[in-house]
Write an enzyme that holds these catalytic residues in place. Structure first.
Site, PDB file in Angstrom:
ATOM      1  N   ASP A   1      19.792  39.950  91.495  1.00  0.00           N
ATOM      2  CA  ASP A   1      19.235  38.726  90.914  1.00  0.00           C
ATOM      3  C   ASP A   1      20.198  38.101  89.912  1.00  0.00           C
ATOM      4  OD1 ASP A   1      17.003  38.859  92.432  1.00  0.00           O
ATOM      5  OD2 ASP A   1      15.609  39.318  90.815  1.00  0.00           O
TER       6      ASP A   1
ATOM      7  N   ASP B   1      17.133  42.248  87.171  1.00  0.00           N
ATOM      8  CA  ASP B   1      16.269  41.841  88.266  1.00  0.00           C
ATOM      9  C   ASP B   1      15.005  41.236  87.659  1.00  0.00           C
ATOM     10  OD1 ASP B   1      16.517  42.869  91.395  1.00  0.00           O
ATOM     11  OD2 ASP B   1      14.492  42.273  90.862  1.00  0.00           O
TER      12      ASP B   1
END
Length: 244
Positions: free
Chosen positions: A128, A145
């Site tokens: 991410d 993330d």
């Protein structure tokens, strides 16, 4: 939404609104204002743990690599490497660092004892965000993330109590998020080793920070022993990434 926002924008709320209007469609669009407010609060939340008082809004686009895609080779089939070998490696590094009581020790011991899935061939994935924090020459990298898991449940006094460090640990272990972060860390280590040979990539990768954004409610977000509700951080022991 988080991928496209400039976290350090001068007018952060307008920046968030622009991104939400561009990417949020369908039934979720009815909740535009709540989404904007929720994302704004999450970006202003001091992260705690090994990230201290840093918030995501302190991190410029220059220091954030969003959706870092990777593809990396794993062991040869003849090596017979399994996930349990990863668990054993992390356990050794933690013990060598005197961290026998580390919060992830039971989890990595579980990997060592029972996770016999082979690691071979080619692996790809997408992180991410890789965050870089600190002054030039002393940067630390964090594997991160964003999670939207809903953790509040019957029995908690307030909804946000469902996102304490203990509750986050349980969720992390249940979904094997620590294993995910360890694999991501190896990818980042290889990336830095090749692209930035002037730095000690092993030491520069500080660890993981997983953001359970539903509980990141700004500066009022509860903190216990320096750990912020909704944010799970973990510091890598010395030598971890090169040994993995």
């Amino acid at each position: 939404v988080y991928e496209h926002i400039d976290f350090s924008a001068t007018d952060l709320e307008t920046e968030i609104a622009s991104v939400v209007d561009n990417v949020v469609v369908g039934a979720l669009a009815e909740h535009r204002d709540e989404l904007i407010q929720g994302v704004h609060l999450s970006l202003r939340t001091p992260l705690g743990g090994i990230m201290g008082e840093t918030s995501l809004s302190d991190i410029s686009s220059h220091n954030r690599l969003a959706e870092m895609n990777f593809e990396m080779g794993l062991a040869d089939i003849d090596a017979q490497v399994t996930v349990s070998d990863m668990g054993a490696t992390v356990e050794k590094c933690l013990r060598d660092a005197g961290r026998q009581d580390d919060i992830l020790m039971p989890y990595v011991m579980g990997l060592r004892e029972s996770f016999t899935t082979p690691l071979l061939g080619l692996m790809n994935g997408s992180i991410d965000a890789l965050l870089r924090v600190g002054a030039p020459g002393n940067e630390r990298y964090f594997i991160t993330d964003y999670k939207t898991n809903r953790l509040d449940h019957d029995g908690v006094v307030t909804m946000i109590d469902g996102y304490s460090r203990g509750a986050l640990l349980e969720e992390m272990e249940h979904h094997d998020y620590p294993l995910q972060a360890l694999i991501y860390g190896v990818a980042v280590y290889r990336h830095l080793r090749w692209t930035s040979p002037d730095i000690d990539a092993d030491a520069a990768i500080a660890g993981m920070a997983y953001f359970f954004v539903r509980a990141m409610a700004g500066i009022e977000t509860p903190s216990v022993d320096g750990h912020r509700h909704g944010v799970f951080t973990w510091e890598a022991p010395p030598g971890l990434w090169s040994q993995l």
